[in-house]
Design a protein around this motif. Structure first.
Motif, PDB file in Angstrom:
ATOM      1  N   ASP A   1       0.821  -1.212   0.000  1.00  0.00           N
ATOM      2  CA  ASP A   1       0.000   0.000   0.000  1.00  0.00           C
ATOM      3  C   ASP A   1       0.859   1.267   0.000  1.00  0.00           C
ATOM      4  N   ARG A   2       2.153   1.118  -0.242  1.00  0.00           N
ATOM      5  CA  ARG A   2       3.060   2.273  -0.275  1.00  0.00           C
ATOM      6  C   ARG A   2       3.398   2.636  -1.716  1.00  0.00           C
ATOM      7  N   SER A   3       3.656   3.916  -1.931  1.00  0.00           N
ATOM      8  CA  SER A   3       4.025   4.388  -3.256  1.00  0.00           C
ATOM      9  C   SER A   3       4.826   5.669  -3.120  1.00  0.00           C
ATOM     10  N   ILE A   4       5.856   5.844  -3.982  1.00  0.00           N
ATOM     11  CA  ILE A   4       6.612   7.095  -4.012  1.00  0.00           C
ATOM     12  C   ILE A   4       6.781   7.537  -5.464  1.00  0.00           C
ATOM     13  N   THR A   5       6.867   8.838  -5.655  1.00  0.00           N
ATOM     14  CA  THR A   5       7.051   9.398  -6.988  1.00  0.00           C
ATOM     15  C   THR A   5       8.541   9.458  -7.335  1.00  0.00           C
ATOM     16  N   TYR A   6       8.831   9.782  -8.609  1.00  0.00           N
ATOM     17  CA  TYR A   6      10.225   9.940  -9.024  1.00  0.00           C
ATOM     18  C   TYR A   6      10.885  11.118  -8.310  1.00  0.00           C
ATOM     19  N   GLN A   7      10.110  12.139  -8.015  1.00  0.00           N
ATOM     20  CA  GLN A   7      10.675  13.274  -7.274  1.00  0.00           C
ATOM     21  C   GLN A   7      11.120  12.833  -5.881  1.00  0.00           C
ATOM     22  N   GLN A   8      10.282  12.038  -5.214  1.00  0.00           N
ATOM     23  CA  GLN A   8      10.654  11.517  -3.892  1.00  0.00           C
ATOM     24  C   GLN A   8      11.835  10.554  -3.990  1.00  0.00           C
ATOM     25  N   LEU A   9      11.835   9.716  -5.029  1.00  0.00           N
ATOM     26  CA  LEU A   9      12.941   8.770  -5.212  1.00  0.00           C
ATOM     27  C   LEU A   9      14.250   9.522  -5.450  1.00  0.00           C
ATOM     28  N   ASP A  10      14.182  10.609  -6.206  1.00  0.00           N
ATOM     29  CA  ASP A  10      15.362  11.437  -6.453  1.00  0.00           C
ATOM     30  C   ASP A  10      15.913  11.980  -5.139  1.00  0.00           C
ATOM     31  N   GLN A  11      15.024  12.534  -4.317  1.00  0.00           N
ATOM     32  CA  GLN A  11      15.451  13.119  -3.036  1.00  0.00           C
ATOM     33  C   GLN A  11      16.003  12.045  -2.099  1.00  0.00           C
ATOM     34  N   MET A  12      15.336  10.898  -2.016  1.00  0.00           N
ATOM     35  CA  MET A  12      15.750   9.842  -1.084  1.00  0.00           C
ATOM     36  C   MET A  12      17.089   9.218  -1.488  1.00  0.00           C
ATOM     37  N   THR A  13      17.269   8.978  -2.780  1.00  0.00           N
ATOM     38  CA  THR A  13      18.528   8.357  -3.224  1.00  0.00           C
ATOM     39  C   THR A  13      19.693   9.335  -3.097  1.00  0.00           C
ATOM     40  N   LYS A  14      19.453  10.617  -3.368  1.00  0.00           N
ATOM     41  CA  LYS A  14      20.499  11.624  -3.154  1.00  0.00           C
ATOM     42  C   LYS A  14      20.865  11.703  -1.680  1.00  0.00           C
TER      43      LYS A  14
END
Length: 462
Positions: free
Chosen positions: A294-307
């Motif tokens: 039930d979790r989901s993240i956007t590419y913007q969030q993925l960009d911030q988290m991986t950085k």
């Protein structure tokens, strides 16, 4: 564009520069010995043409006293003069053509000189040596006498005059022996090459039979090279020292060009893997990147988290060339961890949680990671106190993305290490570089374009 130039502190050197992509290393080669421009120097011409088609600038020169270049008056020893001339050529290329890095191609004495230059200059990022220095170590004598005993003509000659025949052949073998640095000095240099992860291509011909007669002799000269992943070693027994036949030159050229493709793959439009990731994330920032349960993240969030995670790794001293083991079940954090490791400049080592504990421990002992990401399901953090350790919670919490520094990566910088099954022995690690991974992703995108909503059956752990 091909251009003949006169250069050097005494205006004594002549060279031919072939322009190409100045963001790629310049390939430098020079003439050697009394053979002038025949034999292997036709090889130089053919190789430069092929390298230009791959985007590599090349520079063929005559060092002082060879070919069209004059002897410089300030240095008396031939070997020292050649080293000085080559270094002047590199500085000239930097100042006049914008060269930043170099790959040295040497044949015979120029291979020995190339080794010395590479040991002195860290802007040498690749070294190719054809019929270079050799010491009669390891199994040389075993192969030497075995070859003679198995040769009918040599055995017949030996029965007539064994001693005289052996001395004559030894003298013939010594014709190609020039000045070699001591084995001790060469070993120190090789240790430095290993620490720099310098890609090496070493190639011997049948013309060196009397000083080099089995493929692994070079490894027995430098035992640390047995485990060095950036060495490619060949023995071309059917080739003479001068590469005088077309088939032998074609074989050598094919092998050398393959080495270039593996170690210095061409990157499209100057992009690298980190740029590719950043641009894709930016382009699709509003779209969902990962869904899990039930979790989901956007590419913007993925960009911030991986950085952010990459910045944490960098802050903890993880750098380009280091390995980071990741042992997590499939989850959003697994993807954040893998991409974060790549963006930090390190290489990830996937450790499947379903693997038996002994196999995981073997992978850890071989890969020697500097850090571990685990939730204690298979690899317990407490068992690796010497490593920087992170849990999945550490990966996804906090925001340090503002501290992220884009790493200075090269095409051959390791991206990940995959281990074989080990069904016939210990698992063996296979490294894929950033350049190769970049090219693979570009090919996959071209051959099988990914579109929003596309579903792919995933049969691997990551």
């Amino acid at each position: 564009m091909k251009k003949a130039v006169v250069f050097g502190s005494h205006k004594h050197l002549v060279g031919i520069h072939n322009d190409a992509d100045q963001n790629r290393p310049t390939v430098l080669m020079w003439n050697v010995g009394v053979v002038g421009r025949s034999g292997p120097y036709r090889q130089h011409v053919e190789l430069c043409k092929a390298l230009k088609s791959k985007g590599f600038p090349t520079f063929r020169i005559d060092v002082g006293g060879r070919g069209s270049s004059e002897i410089r008056p300030d240095i008396t020893e031939d070997f020292d003069r050649s080293i000085a001339d080559v270094i002047e050529a590199m500085d000239y290329l930097k100042e006049n053509f914008g060269s930043k890095e170099f790959i040295i191609y040497g044949h015979c004495s120029s291979a020995v000189e190339g080794h010395v230059v590479a040991s002195q200059r860290t802007d040498v990022v690749g070294l190719i040596m054809i019929d270079t220095y050799s010491y009669r170590v390891g199994k040389f004598k075993t192969h030497y006498y075995k070859n003679r005993l198995l040769s009918k003509s040599r055995l017949t000659a030996a029965t007539k005059n064994l001693v005289a025949q052996t001395e004559k052949k030894e003298q013939e073998g010594d014709l190609f022996e020039g000045f070699y640095p001591s084995l001790g000095q060469l070993t120190k240099d090789m240790d430095s090459f290993i620490s720099r992860e310098l890609p090496l291509y070493v190639h011997f011909t049948g013309g060196f039979e009397y000083i080099y007669n089995y493929k692994k002799q070079f490894l027995d000269m430098f035992p640390k090279l047995y485990n060095y992943k950036n060495l490619e070693l060949h023995l071309q027994k059917d080739a003479d020292h001068l590469m005088s036949t077309l088939p032998s030159r074609k074989t050598l050229t094919k092998q050398v060009l393959s080495w270039f493709d593996r170690n210095f793959p061409q990157e499209e439009n100057g992009l690298d893997l980190n740029t590719l990731i950043s641009e894709y994330f930016k382009k699709n920032s509003h779209l969902p990147a990962i869904k899990h349960g039930d979790r989901s993240i956007t590419y913007q969030q993925l960009d911030q988290m991986t950085k952010s995670f990459a910045a944490k790794l960098q802050k903890d001293g993880i750098k380009v060339g280091d390995n980071v083991a990741i042992c997590l079940d499939r989850s959003i954090e697994l993807i954040i961890g893998v991409i974060g490791i790549l963006r930090s400049g390190a290489a990830y080592v996937p450790c499947d949680i379903s693997y038996p504990k002994p196999r995981l421990e073997k992978i850890m002992s071989i890969a020697k990671p500097k850090a571990l990401i685990s939730d204690d399901s298979a690899l317990k953090i407490s068992e690796f106190p010497e490593l920087k350790c992170y849990s999945s919670e550490t990966i996804s919490t906090g925001d340090e993305s503002a501290n992220y520094v884009v790493p200075n990566l090269k095409s051959n910088s390791p991206a990940y290490i995959i281990f074989t099954s080990g069904s016939t022995g210990d698992p063996k690690g296979v490294t894929l570089g950033h350049g190769a991974l970049f090219n693979l992703l570009k090919w996959q995108d071209k051959a099988h374009p990914a579109q929003p909503g596309l579903k792919t059956l995933q049969y691997t752990p990551i």
